[in-house]
Design a protein around this motif. Sequence first.
Motif, PDB file in Angstrom:
ATOM      1  N   ALA A   1     -18.523  43.098  94.479  1.00  0.00           N
ATOM      2  CA  ALA A   1     -17.231  42.413  94.585  1.00  0.00           C
ATOM      3  C   ALA A   1     -16.121  43.409  94.906  1.00  0.00           C
ATOM      4  CB  ALA A   1     -16.926  41.656  93.298  1.00  0.00           C
ATOM      5  N   MET A   2     -16.188  44.608  94.308  1.00  0.00           N
ATOM      6  CA  MET A   2     -15.188  45.641  94.621  1.00  0.00           C
ATOM      7  C   MET A   2     -15.229  45.987  96.101  1.00  0.00           C
ATOM      8  SD  MET A   2     -14.852  48.364  91.502  1.00  0.00           S
ATOM      9  CE  MET A   2     -16.554  48.587  91.059  1.00  0.00           C
ATOM     10  N   GLN A   3     -16.425  46.149  96.637  1.00  0.00           N
ATOM     11  CA  GLN A   3     -16.572  46.499  98.050  1.00  0.00           C
ATOM     12  C   GLN A   3     -16.080  45.367  98.949  1.00  0.00           C
ATOM     13  OE1 GLN A   3     -17.210  49.536  99.147  1.00  0.00           O
ATOM     14  NE2 GLN A   3     -17.292  50.106  96.992  1.00  0.00           N
ATOM     15  N   ALA A   4     -16.357  44.122  98.576  1.00  0.00           N
ATOM     16  CA  ALA A   4     -15.893  42.983  99.372  1.00  0.00           C
ATOM     17  C   ALA A   4     -14.368  42.926  99.407  1.00  0.00           C
ATOM     18  CB  ALA A   4     -16.466  41.681  98.809  1.00  0.00           C
ATOM     19  N   LEU A   5     -13.721  43.184  98.272  1.00  0.00           N
ATOM     20  CA  LEU A   5     -12.256  43.198  98.241  1.00  0.00           C
ATOM     21  C   LEU A   5     -11.715  44.333  99.100  1.00  0.00           C
ATOM     22  CD1 LEU A   5     -11.556  42.439  94.474  1.00  0.00           C
ATOM     23  CD2 LEU A   5     -11.319  40.879  96.412  1.00  0.00           C
ATOM     24  N   LYS A   6     -12.352  45.489  99.025  1.00  0.00           N
ATOM     25  CA  LYS A   6     -11.925  46.641  99.824  1.00  0.00           C
ATOM     26  C   LYS A   6     -12.039  46.331 101.315  1.00  0.00           C
ATOM     27  CE  LYS A   6     -12.747  51.565 100.475  1.00  0.00           C
ATOM     28  NZ  LYS A   6     -13.513  52.730 100.030  1.00  0.00           N
ATOM     29  N   GLN A   7     -13.158  45.734 101.716  1.00  0.00           N
ATOM     30  CA  GLN A   7     -13.352  45.389 103.124  1.00  0.00           C
ATOM     31  C   GLN A   7     -12.337  44.354 103.595  1.00  0.00           C
ATOM     32  OE1 GLN A   7     -17.471  44.274 103.488  1.00  0.00           O
ATOM     33  NE2 GLN A   7     -18.167  46.409 103.530  1.00  0.00           N
ATOM     34  N   ALA A   8     -11.903  43.487 102.703  1.00  0.00           N
ATOM     35  CA  ALA A   8     -10.904  42.473 103.038  1.00  0.00           C
ATOM     36  C   ALA A   8      -9.482  43.019 102.936  1.00  0.00           C
ATOM     37  CB  ALA A   8     -11.065  41.261 102.132  1.00  0.00           C
ATOM     38  N   ASP A   9      -9.364  44.311 102.616  1.00  0.00           N
ATOM     39  CA  ASP A   9      -8.067  44.977 102.467  1.00  0.00           C
ATOM     40  C   ASP A   9      -7.221  44.343 101.358  1.00  0.00           C
ATOM     41  OD1 ASP A   9      -6.395  47.100 103.120  1.00  0.00           O
ATOM     42  OD2 ASP A   9      -5.244  45.908 104.556  1.00  0.00           O
ATOM     43  N   ILE A  10      -7.891  43.987 100.254  1.00  0.00           N
ATOM     44  CA  ILE A  10      -7.210  43.446  99.077  1.00  0.00           C
ATOM     45  C   ILE A  10      -7.173  44.542  98.030  1.00  0.00           C
ATOM     46  CG2 ILE A  10      -7.308  41.733  97.223  1.00  0.00           C
ATOM     47  CD1 ILE A  10      -8.713  39.854  99.215  1.00  0.00           C
ATOM     48  N   LYS A  11      -5.967  44.921  97.624  1.00  0.00           N
ATOM     49  CA  LYS A  11      -5.772  45.968  96.616  1.00  0.00           C
ATOM     50  C   LYS A  11      -6.310  45.481  95.277  1.00  0.00           C
ATOM     51  CE  LYS A  11      -3.599  49.616  94.786  1.00  0.00           C
ATOM     52  NZ  LYS A  11      -4.208  50.891  94.791  1.00  0.00           N
ATOM     53  N   LEU A  12      -7.032  46.352  94.569  1.00  0.00           N
ATOM     54  CA  LEU A  12      -7.655  45.988  93.304  1.00  0.00           C
ATOM     55  C   LEU A  12      -7.125  46.834  92.157  1.00  0.00           C
ATOM     56  CD1 LEU A  12      -9.863  44.524  91.623  1.00  0.00           C
ATOM     57  CD2 LEU A  12     -11.436  46.341  92.349  1.00  0.00           C
ATOM     58  N   TYR A  13      -6.726  46.159  91.078  1.00  0.00           N
ATOM     59  CA  TYR A  13      -6.410  46.786  89.802  1.00  0.00           C
ATOM     60  C   TYR A  13      -7.432  46.230  88.817  1.00  0.00           C
ATOM     61  CZ  TYR A  13      -2.023  48.251  91.857  1.00  0.00           C
ATOM     62  OH  TYR A  13      -1.079  48.830  92.667  1.00  0.00           O
ATOM     63  N   ALA A  14      -8.418  47.036  88.440  1.00  0.00           N
ATOM     64  CA  ALA A  14      -9.525  46.567  87.606  1.00  0.00           C
ATOM     65  C   ALA A  14      -9.514  47.236  86.236  1.00  0.00           C
ATOM     66  CB  ALA A  14     -10.848  46.842  88.314  1.00  0.00           C
ATOM     67  N   GLY A  15     -10.240  46.645  85.302  1.00  0.00           N
ATOM     68  CA  GLY A  15     -10.320  47.171  83.948  1.00  0.00           C
ATOM     69  C   GLY A  15      -9.102  46.813  83.121  1.00  0.00           C
ATOM     70  N   ILE A  16      -8.408  45.756  83.522  1.00  0.00           N
ATOM     71  CA  ILE A  16      -7.165  45.344  82.858  1.00  0.00           C
ATOM     72  C   ILE A  16      -7.479  44.176  81.924  1.00  0.00           C
ATOM     73  CG2 ILE A  16      -4.783  44.591  83.236  1.00  0.00           C
ATOM     74  CD1 ILE A  16      -5.513  47.291  84.629  1.00  0.00           C
ATOM     75  N   ASP A  17      -6.837  44.149  80.766  1.00  0.00           N
ATOM     76  CA  ASP A  17      -6.989  43.005  79.881  1.00  0.00           C
ATOM     77  C   ASP A  17      -5.620  42.587  79.377  1.00  0.00           C
ATOM     78  OD1 ASP A  17      -6.428  44.969  77.985  1.00  0.00           O
ATOM     79  OD2 ASP A  17      -8.428  44.962  77.134  1.00  0.00           O
ATOM     80  N   GLY A  18      -5.586  41.487  78.647  1.00  0.00           N
ATOM     81  CA  GLY A  18      -4.325  40.987  78.101  1.00  0.00           C
ATOM     82  C   GLY A  18      -3.852  39.741  78.818  1.00  0.00           C
ATOM     83  N   VAL A  19      -2.567  39.462  78.680  1.00  0.00           N
ATOM     84  CA  VAL A  19      -1.948  38.269  79.252  1.00  0.00           C
ATOM     85  C   VAL A  19      -1.680  38.503  80.740  1.00  0.00           C
ATOM     86  CG1 VAL A  19       0.054  36.722  79.118  1.00  0.00           C
ATOM     87  CG2 VAL A  19      -0.922  37.698  77.024  1.00  0.00           C
ATOM     88  N   ALA A  20      -2.064  37.558  81.566  1.00  0.00           N
ATOM     89  CA  ALA A  20      -1.930  37.692  83.017  1.00  0.00           C
ATOM     90  C   ALA A  20      -0.483  37.956  83.440  1.00  0.00           C
ATOM     91  CB  ALA A  20      -2.479  36.447  83.711  1.00  0.00           C
ATOM     92  N   ASP A  21       0.461  37.188  82.932  1.00  0.00           N
ATOM     93  CA  ASP A  21       1.862  37.359  83.316  1.00  0.00           C
ATOM     94  C   ASP A  21       2.368  38.763  82.989  1.00  0.00           C
ATOM     95  OD1 ASP A  21       1.808  34.717  84.137  1.00  0.00           O
ATOM     96  OD2 ASP A  21       3.132  33.983  82.531  1.00  0.00           O
ATOM     97  N   GLU A  22       1.937  39.305  81.863  1.00  0.00           N
ATOM     98  CA  GLU A  22       2.365  40.651  81.469  1.00  0.00           C
ATOM     99  C   GLU A  22       1.797  41.712  82.411  1.00  0.00           C
ATOM    100  OE1 GLU A  22       1.353  41.103  77.326  1.00  0.00           O
ATOM    101  OE2 GLU A  22       2.733  39.502  76.724  1.00  0.00           O
ATOM    102  N   ALA A  23       0.588  41.499  82.898  1.00  0.00           N
ATOM    103  CA  ALA A  23      -0.015  42.439  83.850  1.00  0.00           C
ATOM    104  C   ALA A  23       0.766  42.442  85.158  1.00  0.00           C
ATOM    105  CB  ALA A  23      -1.476  42.087  84.099  1.00  0.00           C
ATOM    106  N   VAL A  24       1.192  41.277  85.608  1.00  0.00           N
ATOM    107  CA  VAL A  24       1.990  41.192  86.838  1.00  0.00           C
ATOM    108  C   VAL A  24       3.325  41.889  86.637  1.00  0.00           C
ATOM    109  CG1 VAL A  24       3.197  39.629  88.417  1.00  0.00           C
ATOM    110  CG2 VAL A  24       0.848  39.142  87.725  1.00  0.00           C
ATOM    111  N   THR A  25       3.957  41.667  85.512  1.00  0.00           N
ATOM    112  CA  THR A  25       5.227  42.339  85.203  1.00  0.00           C
ATOM    113  C   THR A  25       5.035  43.853  85.230  1.00  0.00           C
ATOM    114  OG1 THR A  25       5.996  40.474  83.875  1.00  0.00           O
ATOM    115  CG2 THR A  25       7.050  42.606  83.472  1.00  0.00           C
TER     116      THR A  25
END
Length: 136
Positions: free
Chosen positions: A69-93
């Motif tokens: 999945a990481m490679q597929a995102l990379k090939q699609a030129d989608i930036k990945l921030y992985a290994g994150i947990d917690g509340v989604a809105d807080e991660a975006v902030t």
Amino acid sequence: MKIAIPIKNENIYQHFGMAAAFKIYDVENGQVASTKVEQTNGRGHGAMLDILLAENVNCVICGGIGDGAMQALKQADIKLYAGIDGVADEAVTSLLAGNLQSNLEAACSKHQHAHHGLCQHDNCGQHGDCHCDCGK
């Protein structure tokens, strides 16, 4: 910019390919302009990429994610921030403030845990020692 996060109850779901939904954030001028929830029905890694591409997502924040999945995102030129947990809105902030950092080792470990400890060395070995209970 469009950011997608696999969610469960507004928290970051820890297995990218099994998430029942993505929360998608439309960001304009450094601020969240709108959000929506796109149901995935946990269709698997390939279907997840199709959803992200259809929504014109260019950034993903997630917990556990496998190498394929990481490679597929990379090939699609989608930036990945992985290994994150917690509340989604807080991660975006945090991302918009420039404070979010990927943790690929944690992402791999969380992905392995999500697969009930089954060893998949091709997914975790590249980030360091194996995190499953196979002893390698």
